[in-house]
Design an enzyme around this catalytic site. Structure first.
Site, PDB file in Angstrom:
ATOM      1  CE  LYS A  80      -3.963   1.902   2.622  1.00  0.00           C
ATOM      2  NZ  LYS A  80      -4.791   1.756   3.853  1.00  0.00           N
TER       3      LYS A  80
ATOM      4  CB  SER B 230      -8.178   3.643   2.790  1.00  0.00           C
ATOM      5  OG  SER B 230      -7.313   3.030   3.740  1.00  0.00           O
TER       6      SER B 230
ATOM      7  CB  SER C 289      -8.387   0.710   5.574  1.00  0.00           C
ATOM      8  OG  SER C 289      -9.081   1.912   5.459  1.00  0.00           O
TER       9      SER C 289
HETATM   10  N1  GLN Z   1     -12.997   4.238   6.149  1.00  0.00           N
HETATM   11  C1  GLN Z   1     -12.451   4.647   7.398  1.00  0.00           C
HETATM   12  C2  GLN Z   1     -12.036   6.088   7.291  1.00  0.00           C
HETATM   13  O1  GLN Z   1     -12.317   6.668   6.308  1.00  0.00           O
HETATM   14  C3  GLN Z   1     -11.309   3.778   7.781  1.00  0.00           C
HETATM   15  C4  GLN Z   1     -10.108   4.044   6.990  1.00  0.00           C
HETATM   16  C5  GLN Z   1      -8.956   3.191   7.402  1.00  0.00           C
HETATM   17  O2  GLN Z   1      -9.121   2.161   8.069  1.00  0.00           O
HETATM   18  N2  GLN Z   1      -7.768   3.651   7.052  1.00  0.00           N
HETATM   19  O3  GLN Z   1     -11.441   6.642   8.155  1.00  0.00           O
END
Ligand code: GLN
Length: 440
Positions: A46, A121, A145
């Protein structure tokens, strides 16, 4: 595979073909170590995990040209095991999002249906694994995410216990929640890669000084007598009927394998999303203050004064979702509102932790759906932040409590993959893996 598939899927921001080939050639020169299952394994990383000499952007214009001079500990550990870093995968900007659509660079598509999101994400990592571009990929999970994109792509994704894996070199979003984890197509690969990246790191003061178990040894298929809890709040209205049906089938599978399954309550999980957005945004507003146009990252060419360097660089360098989080977090931390928001969120976090403590006094695992829906259409939620935030309602509680949690494929609803979430006790990834392996 990347050359043919990625034109459609757009999982990668950067492929380091030269670096990967050089690393592979080096392995070919050495005698084969049959005990090292990672040698030559192509892995996607990532793009919020630092890679020495390979641009790392966090999918932000702010870091579009940022070339790190060292590897994240997790990357260093993979390289030491001779795994091959094949490239950097797309994500929501600074990992803020649930669909990978807030990336400043491209939109990744779900390989099962190119009109749908891969989740986020870590959507690039998940899509890269699901489309056969890599054997495994690393992601980060702050509020879901890893697990939500794993569910949306029909693959396995684990967020380990907070502290199990070093965060050194992971671009910080919300430091009390962020954790690096693994995507793979099956549980055995997942256990292999997690074992390689786990362990104490003196460069991360929150990493736990505990021995790393042999996760593969836990994969014996035997879950007889295991005590599994299903939280009724995780099977409530918002969960699509097709998703719920697959989770109910999964529960029957666990019973047929000799586990006992009971319904329990995690009453404070209804406040998890609200609590998360205060805590995560507050920590983000602090973490992201380092991008000032001076130290590193984007600097506006228009800026004439110091004030303008700050304001214009941040205004031009960050996207809308990141700005939204910075504003929310700055507000929640400001002196007039701290007690009403940040302090209260911390108190609610404690109640969420206690809910889990009570259940785990009697049970080995909590299971339920990973996400209330399957992958949604591209463009569907990106203009409606609150609807997007609600998609994380089932993944956020495990981050709040720092617990290990994995999503494993559990059939399909309307042709799209469904994920079963398995949450374990702190530092008990082994039981999570054992149950996931018996189930898959
Ligand atoms: N979707 C969640 C957010 O927008 C979690 C994102 C993540 O786990 N990095 O914060």
């Amino acid at each position: 595979q990347i050359e043919t598939t990625d034109q459609q899927v757009d999982a990668f921001l950067r492929v380091d073909a030269e670096g990967a080939q050089a690393a592979a050639a080096k392995i070919d020169e050495q005698p084969i170590d049959v005990a090292n299952l990672l040698a030559g394994m192509p892995i996607g990383i990532k793009d919020n995990l630092l890679t020495d000499g390979v641009i790392t952007t966090a999918a932000s214009k702010m870091l579009a040209n940022f070339k790190p001079v060292f590897d994240a500990t997790v990357v260093e550990k993979l390289k030491a095991k001779e795994a091959i870093m094949i490239g950097k995968t797309n994500l929501d900007e600074f990992a803020m999002g649930s669909s990978t659509e807030t990336s400043a660079f491209k939109k990744t598509k779900n390989p099962w249906d190119l009109t749908k999101v891969p989740g986020g994400s870590s959507g690039g990592s998940a899509a890269a694994v699901a489309s056969g571009e890599v054997v495994a990929a690393l992601g980060t999970d702050t509020g879901g995410s890893i697990r939500q994109p794993a569910a949306f792509n029909g693959i396995v994704g684990i967020k380990p216990t907070y502290g199990r894996v070093s965060r050194w070199g992971a671009i910080a979003f919300a430091s009390s929640l962020d954790q690096v984890g693994v995507f793979s197509r099956n549980v055995a690969d997942n256990a292999t890669v997690l074992e390689a990246i786990s362990g104490h790191d003196e460069k991360d003061s929150t990493s736990a000084n505990l021995p790393v178990p042999n996760y593969r040894a836990a994969l014996n298929g035997d879950i007889k007598g295991m005590k599994i809890a299903v939280a009724k709040e995780y099977m409530a209205e918002g969960v699509e009927p097709g998703v719920k049906a697959q989770i109910e089938a999964a529960i029957e599978t666990f019973k047929s394998l000799g586990a006992t399954v009971d319904e329990v309550s995690l009453p404070h999980s209804q406040y998890a999303v609200q609590t998360y957005y205060i805590i995560a945004s507050s920590e983000a507003s602090s973490n992201l203050s380092r991008y000032d146009g001076i130290r590193y990252g984007y600097r506006s060419p228009e800026a004439k004064t110091l004030e303008e360097v700050y304001v214009k660089s941040r205004s031009e360098g960050f996207g809308d979702e990141v700005k939204r989080r910075i504003m929310l977090g700055t507000f929640a931390l400001s002196s007039g509102f701290y007690d009403a928001y940040f302090k209260k969120a911390g108190q609610m976090r404690t109640l969420i932790i206690r809910d889990f403590e009570q259940v785990f006094a009697d049970y080995d695992l909590v299971v339920g759906p990973t996400a209330p829906t399957t992958a949604f259409e591209l463009g569907d939620k990106v203009t409606d932040p609150v609807t997007m935030y609600m998609n994380d309602i089932l993944t956020i509680p495990a981050n709040m409590a720092g617990l290990p949690a994995m999503s494993v494929p559990a059939g399909f609803a309307d042709g799209m993959p469904v994920g079963l979430q398995i949450i374990g006790k702190a530092f008990d990834e082994e039981t999570v893996y054992r149950a996931g392996y018996a189930f898959e």
